[in-house]
Scaffold this motif. Structure first.
Motif, short mmCIF file in Angstrom:
data_model
loop_
_atom_site.label_atom_id
_atom_site.label_comp_id
_atom_site.label_asym_id
_atom_site.label_seq_id
_atom_site.Cartn_x
_atom_site.Cartn_y
_atom_site.Cartn_z
N PHE A 71 7.56 0.75 -1.56
CA PHE A 71 7.97 -0.48 -0.88
C PHE A 71 6.96 -1.60 -1.10
O PHE A 71 7.25 -2.76 -0.84
N LEU A 72 5.76 -1.24 -1.55
CA LEU A 72 4.68 -2.23 -1.62
C LEU A 72 4.08 -2.43 -3.00
O LEU A 72 3.55 -3.50 -3.30
N VAL A 73 4.13 -1.41 -3.84
CA VAL A 73 3.42 -1.46 -5.13
C VAL A 73 4.42 -1.41 -6.27
O VAL A 73 5.45 -0.73 -6.16
N GLN A 74 4.10 -2.15 -7.36
CA GLN A 74 4.97 -2.11 -8.55
C GLN A 74 5.10 -0.68 -9.06
O GLN A 74 4.11 0.05 -9.12
N SER A 75 6.32 -0.31 -9.39
CA SER A 75 6.57 1.09 -9.71
C SER A 75 5.86 1.58 -10.98
O SER A 75 5.67 2.77 -11.16
N GLY A 76 5.41 0.65 -11.85
CA GLY A 76 4.71 1.03 -13.07
C GLY A 76 3.45 1.83 -12.78
O GLY A 76 3.22 2.90 -13.36
N ALA A 77 2.64 1.31 -11.84
CA ALA A 77 1.38 1.97 -11.48
C ALA A 77 1.66 3.35 -10.87
O ALA A 77 0.95 4.32 -11.16
N VAL A 110 -5.13 6.87 -7.21
CA VAL A 110 -4.57 6.72 -5.86
C VAL A 110 -5.47 5.79 -5.04
O VAL A 110 -5.00 4.90 -4.32
N ARG A 111 -6.79 5.98 -5.21
CA ARG A 111 -7.74 5.13 -4.48
C ARG A 111 -7.61 3.67 -4.93
O ARG A 111 -7.66 2.75 -4.11
N LEU A 112 -7.41 3.48 -6.25
CA LEU A 112 -7.26 2.11 -6.79
C LEU A 112 -6.03 1.41 -6.22
O LEU A 112 -6.05 0.22 -5.93
N VAL A 113 -4.94 2.19 -6.08
CA VAL A 113 -3.70 1.61 -5.54
C VAL A 113 -3.94 1.13 -4.11
O VAL A 113 -3.54 0.02 -3.73
N ASP B 51 13.02 -8.18 -12.17
CA ASP B 51 12.20 -7.01 -12.48
C ASP B 51 12.28 -6.02 -11.32
O ASP B 51 11.69 -6.23 -10.26
N ILE B 52 13.03 -4.94 -11.50
CA ILE B 52 13.24 -4.02 -10.38
C ILE B 52 12.01 -3.16 -10.09
O ILE B 52 11.99 -2.41 -9.11
N SER B 53 10.97 -3.28 -10.93
CA SER B 53 9.74 -2.53 -10.62
C SER B 53 8.94 -3.25 -9.53
O SER B 53 8.03 -2.68 -8.95
#
Lengths: 125, 225
Positions: A71-77, A110-113, B51-53
């Motif tokens: 919900f908060l972080v871009q899914s790439g990371a 995980v810590r970086l996120v 951008d869905i990401s």
């Protein structure tokens, strides 16, 4: 209700939810890091049953944490961490040398996120 | 694709709420701060759709934060003229008694073409006809023609005129507006009477306007053949 009143509520709710979310993330991140530590500890002790159980626990823990983070972080990371976490069992079963290093890598990621979500000078500016 | 569709629907609703929250001024004439918020808002809204990401919350939080800040700023500016000038600037006189203030034009980076175009928009084709022209904070020009060239009013010509309120829309496509009826001091009983006199019922009326004096006009719904 006046516009300023509605906006005041929006800002207050946003700030409160942001602080609450950060608290939830910190707790959840600590849970994942704890689970990784248990995997490392079990692997180092040479107890394969314990390591398998610790890996199961880590997978569940990461799945739960991923849901919150998405919900908060871009899914790439998050995808990179999921990919690394998925490799762990295979690495352990094949007795790979870099199993512990991979665990440490996931821990750092995980810590970086979490750090990217914390309001620090370097992340704000 | 479904995610993009759902996100677009959610953001559409949220942006409408945000724009409504900014107020009606938003739609008509934008103040500099409102223009900034509008540009930022339109840009931010597209990011999570494209951008869905990117999590939706990354679009929602800044939009509502910008709108809230804009509302707070305009609230503060309402109480302080100095702040109002700081946020929105101030109107500048650009023509006084037919003479252009070239220094102000340079300050505003207003070209002769901009000026003549704006004047033509106000139905002024001769510079000498202008008594006063002011560039508003929105960039629009307000023009006051020389009084000797202005159209005479009824008062100038000593013609008596009643200052009555205009007619209100009482029925729109068969739907009765109780607020409109109340504003002209009438009720549904009166409405029933006048529509019956016109040989119809309110539900069959397309448009009905009426004023306080009781004058009304009825347009019936056309029947489909």
């Amino acid at each position: 209700m006046s516009r300023a009143g509605i906006c005041g509520i929006i800002v207050a709710v946003t700030a409160a939810v942001s602080v609450w979310t950060l608290g939830v993330l910190k707790g959840s991140t600590a849970g994942v890091i704890g689970a990784i530590d248990r995997v490392i500890e079990a692997a180092e002790s040479g107890d394969s049953g314990k390591t398998e159980r610790a890996l199961d626990e880590l997978e569940d823990c990461w799945r739960e944490h991923y849901l919150k983070l998405s919900f908060l972080v871009q899914s790439g990371a998050l995808g990179d961490i999921s990919y690394a976490a998925a490799k762990l069992r295979g690495l352990y079963e094949n007795g790979a040398d870099d199993f512990i290093a991979e665990c440490e890598g996931i821990k750092a990621a995980v810590r970086l996120v979490l750090e990217s979500q914390e309001p620090r000078a370097q992340s704000v500016f | 694709m479904l995610i993009v569709f759902l996100r677009a629907v959610v953001l559409y609703v949220l942006i409408i709420i945000a724009v409504r929250l900014m107020g009606k001024r938003q739609i008509g004439e934008l103040q500099p701060s409102e223009l900034v918020v509008t540009i930022l808002m339109s840009n931010i809204a597209t990011l999570p759709v494209e951008d869905i990401s990117i999590p939706m919350i990354m679009g929602i939080v800044p939009i509502f934060t910008f709108v809230s800040l804009d509302v707070f700023m305009s609230q503060i500016a309402m109480k302080s003229r100095r702040l109002r000038r700081l946020f929105s600037g101030e109107p500048k006189v650009i023509i006084r008694d037919g003479k252009i203030d070239q220094r102000t034009m340079r300050d505003l980076r207003y070209t002769v073409d901009d000026l003549t175009e704006s004047l033509r928009g106000c139905s002024v084709f001769e510079l000498s006809d202008v008594q006063l022209a002011v560039v508003e904070t929105t960039g629009k020009i307000s023009v006051m023609k020389k009084q000797s060239l202005d159209t005479p009013t009824r008062e100038d010509m000593n013609i008596k005129a009643e200052n009555a309120d205009p007619s209100v829309l009482v029925i729109s496509d068969g739907e009765v507006s109780d607020a409109a009826l109340e504003s002209i001091g009438r009720d549904r009983a009166w409405l029933g009477k006048v529509t019956a006199a016109a040989g119809t019922v309110p539900g069959e009326v397309f448009i009905m306007t009426a004023d306080k004096s009781g004058r009304y006009s009825i347009v019936r719904k056309e029947t489909e053949k």
